[in-house]
Design a protein around this motif. Structure first.
Motif, PDB file in Angstrom:
ATOM      1  N   THR A 120       1.000  -1.311  -0.063  1.00 56.76           N
ATOM      2  CA  THR A 120      -0.036  -0.034  -0.053  1.00 56.76           C
ATOM      3  C   THR A 120       0.762   1.141  -0.068  1.00 56.76           C
ATOM      4  N   LEU A 121       1.880   1.194   0.783  1.00 54.85           N
ATOM      5  CA  LEU A 121       2.987   2.418   0.882  1.00 54.85           C
ATOM      6  C   LEU A 121       3.522   2.533  -0.638  1.00 54.85           C
ATOM      7  N   GLY A 122       3.785   1.366  -1.185  1.00 55.42           N
ATOM      8  CA  GLY A 122       4.560   1.357  -2.411  1.00 55.42           C
ATOM      9  C   GLY A 122       3.518   2.071  -3.376  1.00 55.42           C
ATOM     10  N   ALA A 123       2.253   1.749  -3.254  1.00 56.48           N
ATOM     11  CA  ALA A 123       1.272   2.493  -4.244  1.00 56.48           C
ATOM     12  C   ALA A 123       1.231   3.869  -4.501  1.00 56.48           C
ATOM     13  N   PHE A 124       1.825   4.471  -3.278  1.00 53.43           N
ATOM     14  CA  PHE A 124       1.713   5.970  -3.173  1.00 53.43           C
ATOM     15  C   PHE A 124       3.165   6.320  -3.232  1.00 53.43           C
ATOM     16  N   LEU A 125       4.138   5.672  -3.005  1.00 59.33           N
ATOM     17  CA  LEU A 125       5.604   6.207  -2.974  1.00 59.33           C
ATOM     18  C   LEU A 125       6.225   5.945  -4.391  1.00 59.33           C
ATOM     19  N   PHE A 148      10.736   1.388 -16.591  1.00 58.89           N
ATOM     20  CA  PHE A 148      11.100   0.778 -15.194  1.00 58.89           C
ATOM     21  C   PHE A 148      10.180   1.108 -14.276  1.00 58.89           C
ATOM     22  N   PHE A 149       9.582   2.340 -14.328  1.00 56.07           N
ATOM     23  CA  PHE A 149       8.385   2.676 -13.480  1.00 56.07           C
ATOM     24  C   PHE A 149       7.266   1.521 -13.429  1.00 56.07           C
ATOM     25  N   SER A 150       6.735   1.508 -14.527  1.00 57.35           N
ATOM     26  CA  SER A 150       5.668   0.381 -14.600  1.00 57.35           C
ATOM     27  C   SER A 150       6.071  -0.930 -14.184  1.00 57.35           C
ATOM     28  N   ALA A 151       7.399  -1.466 -14.574  1.00 58.26           N
ATOM     29  CA  ALA A 151       7.861  -2.606 -14.143  1.00 58.26           C
ATOM     30  C   ALA A 151       7.794  -2.718 -12.488  1.00 58.26           C
ATOM     31  N   VAL A 152       8.145  -1.766 -11.871  1.00 55.74           N
ATOM     32  CA  VAL A 152       8.368  -1.863 -10.369  1.00 55.74           C
ATOM     33  C   VAL A 152       7.023  -1.740  -9.928  1.00 55.74           C
ATOM     34  N   TYR A 153       6.005  -0.903 -10.434  1.00 57.05           N
ATOM     35  CA  TYR A 153       4.547  -0.810 -10.197  1.00 57.05           C
ATOM     36  C   TYR A 153       3.965  -2.346 -10.183  1.00 57.05           C
ATOM     37  N   ILE A 154       4.363  -3.010 -11.271  1.00 57.07           N
ATOM     38  CA  ILE A 154       3.493  -4.378 -11.521  1.00 57.07           C
ATOM     39  C   ILE A 154       4.211  -5.244 -10.505  1.00 57.07           C
ATOM     40  N   VAL A 155       5.338  -5.105  -9.991  1.00 57.27           N
ATOM     41  CA  VAL A 155       6.015  -5.996  -9.143  1.00 57.27           C
ATOM     42  C   VAL A 155       5.231  -5.715  -7.915  1.00 57.27           C
ATOM     43  N   ASN A 156       4.965  -4.381  -7.424  1.00 59.98           N
ATOM     44  CA  ASN A 156       4.631  -4.188  -6.204  1.00 59.98           C
ATOM     45  C   ASN A 156       3.039  -4.488  -6.207  1.00 59.98           C
ATOM     46  N   ALA A 157       2.386  -4.323  -7.243  1.00 59.93           N
ATOM     47  CA  ALA A 157       0.968  -4.939  -7.127  1.00 59.93           C
ATOM     48  C   ALA A 157       0.836  -6.738  -7.084  1.00 59.93           C
ATOM     49  N   GLY A 158       1.908  -7.375  -7.044  1.00 60.79           N
ATOM     50  CA  GLY A 158       1.950  -8.622  -6.769  1.00 60.79           C
ATOM     51  C   GLY A 158       2.226  -9.594  -7.734  1.00 60.79           C
ATOM     52  N   GLU A 159       2.791  -9.413  -9.116  1.00 66.46           N
ATOM     53  CA  GLU A 159       3.228 -10.077 -10.027  1.00 66.46           C
ATOM     54  C   GLU A 159       4.724 -10.139  -9.898  1.00 66.46           C
ATOM     55  N   LYS A 160       4.959 -11.533  -9.714  1.00 61.03           N
ATOM     56  CA  LYS A 160       6.460 -12.005  -9.533  1.00 61.03           C
ATOM     57  C   LYS A 160       7.229 -12.603 -10.594  1.00 61.03           C
ATOM     58  N   ARG A 161       6.266 -13.057 -11.677  1.00 66.63           N
ATOM     59  CA  ARG A 161       6.940 -13.755 -12.860  1.00 66.63           C
ATOM     60  C   ARG A 161       7.507 -12.786 -13.837  1.00 66.63           C
ATOM     61  N   LEU A 162       8.595 -13.061 -14.234  1.00 68.08           N
ATOM     62  CA  LEU A 162       9.417 -12.167 -14.982  1.00 68.08           C
ATOM     63  C   LEU A 162       8.926 -11.676 -16.430  1.00 68.08           C
ATOM     64  N   TRP A 163       8.643 -12.727 -17.212  1.00 69.84           N
ATOM     65  CA  TRP A 163       8.004 -12.460 -18.579  1.00 69.84           C
ATOM     66  C   TRP A 163       6.660 -11.612 -18.590  1.00 69.84           C
ATOM     67  N   PRO A 164       5.607 -11.946 -17.466  1.00 74.18           N
ATOM     68  CA  PRO A 164       4.478 -11.007 -17.687  1.00 74.18           C
ATOM     69  C   PRO A 164       4.777  -9.450 -17.018  1.00 74.18           C
TER      70      PRO A 164
END
Length: 190
Positions: free
Chosen positions: A100-105, A125-141
């Motif tokens: 949740t903090l990551g979603a704002f920071l 890079f921002f969108s990749a970090v945000y997607i990882v923060n959302a919970g996706e851990k697999r590299l290719w998605p």
């Protein structure tokens, strides 16, 4: 006819967002029309965003109305006391709090870095970090979604809406952004 069971705050939210959209849509009619390089005029992309906001308002209203229809007539949402709220906060999952903090920071850091690094370098890079923060851990998605978002945003804003995205001020970043802009720019008529 069935009476709506929406709360005054829900109606207020819809009214405020509708007023914002109407006001800014009205304001776009005062934009200068003297720019020949914009195919659809200077008001095209703000109006497109405002139309999307209006569609979101209609979607939110329909969500409110459909959830109000499914509530029982005498059912009221239970309000919790401060003590109950504090006990719930103590039980929160630390990963959930971090996400949740990551979603704002993450967006805040993006906005702070954008003038220096520029849209073209920072956004993937921002969108990749945000997607990882959302919970996706697999590299290719993560990679494919990030690249897809980047391509769509870049092409739509640069090629169709003719919006100048920030190139960046830091050495190297500006050059990369300018090269991408030159690549996407429509060819000048001969």
């Amino acid at each position: 006819m069935r009476k709506s069971r929406l709360s005054p705050s829900q109606w207020g939210e819809i009214a405020i967002w509708t007023a914002i959209v109407v006001f800014f849509f009205w304001a776009t009619f005062s934009y200068d029309r003297g720019f020949d390089q914009f195919k659809y005029g200077t008001a095209a992309w703000p109006r497109a965003l405002l139309i999307l906001m209006a569609l979101a308002i209609v979607g939110q209203l329909s969500e409110y109305l459909s959830s109000a229809r499914h509530d029982e007539p005498g059912q009221h949402k239970q309000r919790s006391s401060l003590g109950e709220l504090l006990s719930r906060l103590r039980k929160l999952d630390r990963k959930l709090v971090a996400r949740t903090l990551g979603a704002f920071l993450i967006p805040l850091s993006y906005v702070l870095l954008l003038p220096g690094a520029g849209f073209y370098v920072l956004t993937p890079f921002f969108s990749a970090v945000y997607i990882v923060n959302a919970g996706e851990k697999r590299l290719w998605p993560v990679v494919l979604t990030s690249v897809g978002i980047y391509i769509v945003l870049t092409v739509v804003f640069t090629r169709f809406l003719y919006v100048s995205l920030p190139l960046g001020n830091w050495p190297g970043f500006h050059d990369i952004g300018a090269a991408i802009t030159d690549f996407l720019a429509p060819a000048a008529p001969k």
